[in-house]
Write an enzyme that holds these catalytic residues in place. Sequence first.
Site, PDB file in Angstrom:
ATOM      1  N   GLU A 173       0.818  -1.233   0.000  1.00 42.62           N
ATOM      2  CA  GLU A 173       0.000   0.000   0.000  1.00 42.62           C
ATOM      3  C   GLU A 173       0.845   1.273   0.000  1.00 42.62           C
ATOM      4  O   GLU A 173       0.649   2.170   0.827  1.00 42.62           O
ATOM      5  CB  GLU A 173      -0.949  -0.001   1.216  1.00 42.62           C
ATOM      6  CG  GLU A 173      -2.002  -1.079   1.141  1.00 42.62           C
ATOM      7  CD  GLU A 173      -3.113  -0.972   2.184  1.00 42.62           C
ATOM      8  OE1 GLU A 173      -2.979  -0.171   3.122  1.00 42.62           O
ATOM      9  OE2 GLU A 173      -4.097  -1.692   2.050  1.00 42.62           O
ATOM     10  N   GLU A 291      -5.585  -8.487   0.013  1.00 39.05           N
ATOM     11  CA  GLU A 291      -6.255  -8.135   1.269  1.00 39.05           C
ATOM     12  C   GLU A 291      -7.725  -7.907   0.959  1.00 39.05           C
ATOM     13  O   GLU A 291      -8.057  -7.020   0.166  1.00 39.05           O
ATOM     14  CB  GLU A 291      -5.662  -6.859   1.885  1.00 39.05           C
ATOM     15  CG  GLU A 291      -4.283  -7.054   2.476  1.00 39.05           C
ATOM     16  CD  GLU A 291      -3.792  -5.829   3.248  1.00 39.05           C
ATOM     17  OE1 GLU A 291      -4.622  -5.101   3.823  1.00 39.05           O
ATOM     18  OE2 GLU A 291      -2.567  -5.615   3.250  1.00 39.05           O
ATOM     19  N   GLN A 345      -7.564 -10.727   8.026  1.00 38.58           N
ATOM     20  CA  GLN A 345      -6.389 -11.587   8.145  1.00 38.58           C
ATOM     21  C   GLN A 345      -6.841 -12.949   8.651  1.00 38.58           C
ATOM     22  O   GLN A 345      -8.026 -13.250   8.570  1.00 38.58           O
ATOM     23  CB  GLN A 345      -5.359 -10.923   9.044  1.00 38.58           C
ATOM     24  CG  GLN A 345      -4.905  -9.560   8.504  1.00 38.58           C
ATOM     25  CD  GLN A 345      -3.711  -8.947   9.254  1.00 38.58           C
ATOM     26  OE1 GLN A 345      -3.084  -9.561  10.089  1.00 38.58           O
ATOM     27  NE2 GLN A 345      -3.426  -7.687   8.938  1.00 38.58           N
TER      28      GLN A 345
END
Length: 497
Positions: A173, A291, A345
């Site tokens: 990111e 993600e 996660q």
Amino acid sequence: MKKIQCFVSKHNKISDIDDRVYGSFIEHMGRAVYTGIYDPDHQSSDEQGFRTDVIDAINDLNVPVVRYPGGNFVSGYDWKDGIGPKVERPTRLDYAWFSIETNQFGINEFADWAKKAGTQGMIAVNLGTGTPQEAGYLAEYCNLQKGTYWSDKRISHGYEQPHNFKVWCLGNEMDGPWQTCAMTADEYAKKARETAKILKWVDPDIELVACGSSSKEMATFPEWDRTVLEICYNEVDFISLHRYYEYEGDKQSFLAAYHDLDDFIGTIKATADYVKAQQRSDKVMMLSLDEWNVWYIKHMDQKRWQWAPPIAEDVYSLMDALVVGGLLTTIVNNADRVKMACLAQLVNALAPIHTDANGGVLKHATYYPFQQVSNYGRGAVYKNTVDCDAIQTEKYGKVAEVATLTTFDEAAGELAFFALNINLDEDIDCHLNISEFGELTMIDRQVMQGADLFAVNSFAEPSNVVPKAETVTEGKATQFQVTLPKATWTMFRFRVQ
Ligand code: AHR
């Protein structure tokens, strides 16, 4: 009851499914590592300090790849702090989560843990404070057999054989102002390209993921992605996407998240294909949704400079589980381009698995749709033609009220059909025509539903929100009449004759 038709043609295969779409993510964040997967003081831990009860819960999810060590954490992390004798490892400040990092768990512990958890590592390198050279050293330490400073160092640490990590992420990111040493697309792309060259020189067999936009809401989206791909197209194999959703008071829009994810994926595909055409390239850029999840980010409470503080320990509800199911339908229906995806996660930090530091393991509601699709949504994915109504949502406009996914695992002789009904008021009667797959026997039907969409699991009531097995249609058939109750997630499995 509303009636719909769903037709699945064996001649309309979207793609084989890369198993890595069922990946997940362990970051040094909160209690994901410490008191999550690693806790030498816990009664269930093995001689290396790995919690075996957590490994058991992960094994049931059948996760082929786990991204590590971050996330935001990686952009300030020096991997060299986490190798060698544990007593000599430094304690540092982690700038990403304002936590204390003791470095008792590093790349070698991760490699050992991944083997025990039956998964492969997807390693992110630090392109924030880190340099291309340090990333190269890490690849040398992990993947080179022997005979150089860093490969011999690994051997001296007790690891005769290389870890052979096959997928590497070029930072994390880097478009986000919250990132340690965030940069412009141009700055990032040049650093990523030079790092990519070194990593592939060290190990030509690896695959590389460049950072795409960290969300659709970034002001730089999708320019960031275009610029990065224009500069790195030849050097990388994947562009990454990150996407999180949270309930903000509008159930209908939240349940329609699957539609928004499809739109995001579509835009990145188009951007990548634009660059492909511009560069007169034959190479198709693949997507790594490394993600994705439901994340109550607005509720985050961060304590400063503590070791393993609870961060983002979201307690997921039935409604969150329905959203996760819907997102999985989108991911797998895009399996022609999305070759990797990581549920972010895995343990404690925004995760389906929660540990009590002194006690057991709790599976949140979101554990279950992931477990179902990961275990049974293998093989190939086929296009579904569904004639359902569209529902008006505030956030995403009109969205089909049923999201479906059909997978066929030829080797196992099984077909799976997954369906999310986002209609909050009406059950739907679905005529499922899968006749081109021959005669089928329904062997399993499991539904996640409940009067209270906010119901959750807890240590006191661990099975409050779980899929319930329902009666299956008897006998062999090629077409099935199935009910999709309002606001539900359903999995049907069929044995193919
Ligand atoms: O998964 C939690 C965080 O979300 C990751 O560290 C970061 O990459 C993203 O913003």
